[in-house]
Design an enzyme around this catalytic site. Structure first.
Site, short mmCIF file in Angstrom:
data_model
loop_
_atom_site.label_atom_id
_atom_site.label_comp_id
_atom_site.label_asym_id
_atom_site.label_seq_id
_atom_site.Cartn_x
_atom_site.Cartn_y
_atom_site.Cartn_z
N ALA A 72 -12.49 6.41 14.29
CA ALA A 72 -12.58 6.68 12.85
C ALA A 72 -11.23 6.40 12.20
O ALA A 72 -10.33 7.23 12.20
CB ALA A 72 -12.98 8.14 12.60
N ILE A 102 -1.33 10.47 14.01
CA ILE A 102 -1.11 11.61 13.14
C ILE A 102 0.37 11.69 12.77
O ILE A 102 1.23 12.00 13.60
CB ILE A 102 -1.58 12.91 13.79
CG1 ILE A 102 -3.05 12.78 14.21
CG2 ILE A 102 -1.38 14.08 12.83
CD1 ILE A 102 -4.00 12.38 13.10
N GLN A 114 14.06 -14.25 5.16
CA GLN A 114 14.21 -15.72 5.19
C GLN A 114 15.57 -16.13 4.65
O GLN A 114 16.23 -17.03 5.19
CB GLN A 114 13.09 -16.37 4.37
CG GLN A 114 13.02 -17.88 4.50
CD GLN A 114 12.46 -18.33 5.85
OE1 GLN A 114 11.88 -17.53 6.59
NE2 GLN A 114 12.65 -19.59 6.19
N HIS A 170 18.22 -14.40 4.84
CA HIS A 170 19.21 -14.04 5.88
C HIS A 170 19.19 -15.01 7.05
O HIS A 170 20.13 -15.03 7.85
CB HIS A 170 18.92 -12.63 6.41
CG HIS A 170 19.44 -11.52 5.55
ND1 HIS A 170 18.89 -11.19 4.34
CD2 HIS A 170 20.49 -10.67 5.74
CE1 HIS A 170 19.55 -10.17 3.81
NE2 HIS A 170 20.52 -9.85 4.64
N GLU A 204 -2.82 5.46 4.69
CA GLU A 204 -3.53 6.03 3.53
C GLU A 204 -4.51 5.03 2.90
O GLU A 204 -4.66 4.98 1.68
CB GLU A 204 -2.54 6.55 2.50
CG GLU A 204 -1.62 7.61 3.06
CD GLU A 204 -1.51 8.85 2.20
OE1 GLU A 204 -2.38 9.08 1.35
OE2 GLU A 204 -0.54 9.60 2.40
#
Length: 371
Positions: free
Chosen positions: A129, A159, A328, A330, A355
């Site tokens: 789930a 969690i 990119q 950098h 979320e």
């Protein structure tokens, strides 16, 4: 639309900035190698970071959603993992006490929550789930001689803050059709720790997997739809987290482009680099406006189902795009641990998943528009 902070909210946000500058940003790399320090929740609680949205009559700060979002943005610039935890604790856990807990439950747990002695975590996700939250299999069976108490059996994973939490808000199944929420203490025989889940981003967060074997849960009445409705404000918090990541990445990219020279001139003078910076700045500004609008609407007691998804979806994909472009810029150095941009690049990915994944946000938006 205009965000107006009270004097108390402004002082609070200044305290958050000072805390982040002095005690968060300098430790972010070290935390990634282990986790947050044991006293992190007492320190954040003392400032009000973990109870900023809780009503004043319950001992919280009672601050606006706009203040909550701004707090998440500021913390994300210093350490995205801490911002993620703070966003969830406020919007999902502490808010649950305000909207669904009984007075007896508040009396027992809120003092410890407010002091930071009882860290919280929200337990929805299971092995089967994830995005399909209604597939929750954890079963809740009433205990005949203890009204309001249930035996919980099932497994939870991914969690957030699970390793620190002493109290969980568990989403479990009452019957074939109905889900609800329960308060479950970690310190009991029915709780089985299955171990920390290592992640490539937001690594400091102690993400946990655990089982419940006749664990005792205390029912907090509320339908599945009511309880998961807390996710809307939570998505504004994750949008603000993503915004903070994108802002910090853009800052680092601009700074590097000004300093690094190739072909006899700074990268900042190259049109391809300028285009990346311009596109990124535009996306950041749009993400800021969408996040502010969702927070403002929440504070006006307006529905934000669609607007929270707008903000969360756009800001998270902005964080992804901006971090990718700034890495990119950098070049090869961006792929090393010597530069912070690679950490932001990894941390940003969570905002597209946590979320409610981007695909779920698109489904929500389309459903709202097509109904």
């Amino acid at each position: 639309m205009q965000l107006n902070f009270t004097d108390q909210e402004r002082r609070f946000l200044e305290d958050v900035r000072e805390f982040c500058d002095q005690q968060v940003a300098p430790c972010s790399r070290a935390w990634e190698q282990s986790t947050f320090p044991e006293d992190i929740w007492k320190k954040t609680a003392a400032i009000g970071i973990t109870n900023c949205v809780l009503a004043e009559n319950l001992g919280g700060k009672g601050f606006s959603c706009a203040t909550y979002a701004e707090m998440c943005r500021i913390i994300a610039q210093a350490d995205p993992a801490l911002s993620m935890n703070v966003a969830a604790i406020n919007a999902l856990c502490v808010a649950h006490f305000e909207h669904f807990a009984s007075q007896e439950q508040r009396d027992k747990y809120l003092p410890g929550v407010l002091s930071g002695d009882i860290p919280l975590a929200w337990g929805l996700t299971e092995p089967d789930a994830g995005s399909d939250a209604r597939r929750v299999k954890t079963a809740a069976v009433p205990i005949p001689d203890r009204p309001g108490f249930y035996r919980l059996n099932g497994e939870k994973m991914f969690i957030t803050n699970g390793g620190f939490a002493k109290l969980f808000i568990i989403i479990a199944r009452l019957d074939a059709e109905n889900l609800s929420a329960f308060l479950m203490e970690k310190d009991q025989p029915g709780f089985e720790d299955l171990g920390r889940i290592p992640t490539i981003g937001v690594r400091a967060s102690y993400t946990l997997r655990f089982k419940m074997n006749d664990a005792i849960g205390w029912h907090t009445p509320g339908s599945f739809e009511q309880v998961t409705g807390l996710l809307y404000r939570g998505r504004v918090g994750i949008a603000a987290m993503a915004l903070g990541i994108a802002e910090k990445a853009l800052e680092l990219g601009i700074e590097y482009a000004k300093q690094r020279e190739q072909f006899g001139k700074p990268l900042a003078q190259m049109q391809s680099v300028q285009n990346m910076i311009a596109d990124s700045a535009m996306q950041v500004e749009a993400a800021r406006l969408l996040t502010h609008r969702a927070a403002w609407m929440f504070d006006q007691n307006m529905p934000i189902v669609k607007e929270a998804s707008y903000a969360k979806l756009f800001a998270s994909e902005t964080a992804r795009d901006v971090c990718n472009r700034m890495l990119q810029i950098h070049g090869g150095r961006g792929m090393t641990f010597d530069y912070l941009i690679e950490k932001l690049w990894r941390d940003a990915k969570l905002t597209e998943i946590g979320e409610g994944a981007s695909e779920i946000q698109r489904l929500i938006i389309a459903k709202q528009l097509l109904r």
